[in-house]
Design an enzyme around this catalytic site. Structure first.
Site, short mmCIF file in Angstrom:
data_model
loop_
_atom_site.label_atom_id
_atom_site.label_comp_id
_atom_site.label_asym_id
_atom_site.label_seq_id
_atom_site.Cartn_x
_atom_site.Cartn_y
_atom_site.Cartn_z
CB SER A 112 -0.87 0.03 1.25
OG SER A 112 -1.66 -1.12 1.33
CG ASN A 183 -3.30 3.42 0.87
OD1 ASN A 183 -4.32 3.38 1.55
ND2 ASN A 183 -2.88 2.41 0.15
#
Ligand SMILES: NC(=O)c1ccc[n+]([C@@H]2O[C@H](COP(=O)([O-])OP(=O)(O)OC[C@H]3O[C@@H](n4cnc5c(N)ncnc54)[C@H](O)[C@@H]3O)[C@@H](O)[C@H]2O)c1
Length: 277
Positions: A112, A183
């Site tokens: 991520s 993110n």
């Protein structure tokens, strides 16, 4: 497929569904048996919804084999790594995968936030390393963020985009940077929602209701954090904070406290909400 947690089982599912023989690897044998159970339950749910028949579901499951050793990638054309969001674990894994996978194989990571360029530098094939960032839950979500590291070759990118499309997903190409796009934008929102709860501005239910009914989000940020895993959210915020050097990414102390208590969200049965039933 290396790592059989929240994301690994979903990624193995979509590859097998698209016809790929898939080796699912995890250091934890119980993660492998849980992953197979989850895939089976998700297939049954899809069959009930009329997406594919029972036979097709059985074929999908039949294409997945499990192993606790990375040597299971020795015949792989394409490797997806989705182990825990920890740079030390991933760097060591990429060194091992580089040794175990055929020289022509592409090594991708579902990280991520961790630098694809750094993972690539741990291998002798940096041109064949790329980010393939699926969204949770993988069988349902359309997007794959395809992340080009500094050394990623055009051919590696082209092939990865093609694979994402063959899985029925819509890939979007981005360059390597902490948190990529998804993110970098999502985590500060989740973090701010946690600060609101910590400071007594509102309850988790109230925060989530404001974001759902007021801003049209399908899921409130705290329910989403529970779905992602609070430990994973904390790990991503640590990378954003450290790598971008800006205090606006400082993880909320309440997030640290919940993780320290083992309240990791859905996967542990308790996060901002309870899931034991
Ligand atoms: N959870 C999300 O919503 C989400 C979304 C997109 C991307 N990601 C990323 O996907 C990756 C996996 O996240 P997750 O939520 O599935 O985590 P998770 O904690 O649910 O699962 C991680 C799994 O990796 C295994 N593992 C740890 N070290 C390993 C090793 N050396 N070899 C093989 N397996 C190993 C663990 O046993 C565990 O089963 C992370 O990089 C995360 O940032 C997560």
């Amino acid at each position: 497929m290396v790592g059989a947690g929240t994301m690994g089982n979903g990624i193995a599912h979509v590859f097998a569904q698209a016809g790929w023989d898939t080796a699912l690897v995890d250091v934890a044998p119980d993660a492998l048996s849980r992953a197979l159970k989850t895939i089976q339950a998700n297939i049954e749910r899809l069959v009930k919804k009329g997406v594919g028949g029972k036979e097709q579901g059985a074929e999908t499951l039949g294409r997945i084999r499990t192993s606790t050793s990375v040597d299971a990638v020795r015949d792989a054309d394409f490797v997806v790594e989705a182990a825990s969001e920890d740079a030390k674990i991933k760097l060591a894994l990429f060194r091992e995968l580089d040794r175990a996978a055929p020289p022509a194989a592409i090594l991708s990571s579902n990280t991520s936030s961790i630098s694809i360029t750094a993972l690539a530098a741990a291998t002798k094939r940096p041109a064949q390393v790329i980010g393939m960032h699926f969204m949770n839950p993988v069988p349902v979500m359309q997007l794959v963020e395809v992340v080009r590291g500094l050394e990623t070759a055009e051919e590696t990118t082209r092939h990865t985009l093609e694979i994402a499309r063959a899985l029925g997903k819509t890939p979007v190409e981005v360059n390597d940077a902490p948190g990529f796009v998804s993110n970098r934008v999502l985590m500060p929102m989740i973090n701010e929602a946690i600060f609101c709860v910590m400071e007594g501005v509102a309850t988790p239910e109230a925060v989530d209701t404001v974001m759902k009914l007021g801003l049209g989000h399908p899921l409130g940020p705290l329910a989403l954090a529970d779905l992602i895993g609070l430990d994973t959210c904390l790990a991503i915020l640590e990378v954003l904070h450290h790598d971008l050097g800006d205090d606006k990414y400082r993880p909320a102390p309440l997030l640290r406290k919940l993780v320290a208590a083992g309240r990791l969200g859905r996967k542990s049965g308790q996060g901002f909400y309870g899931y034991r039933d």
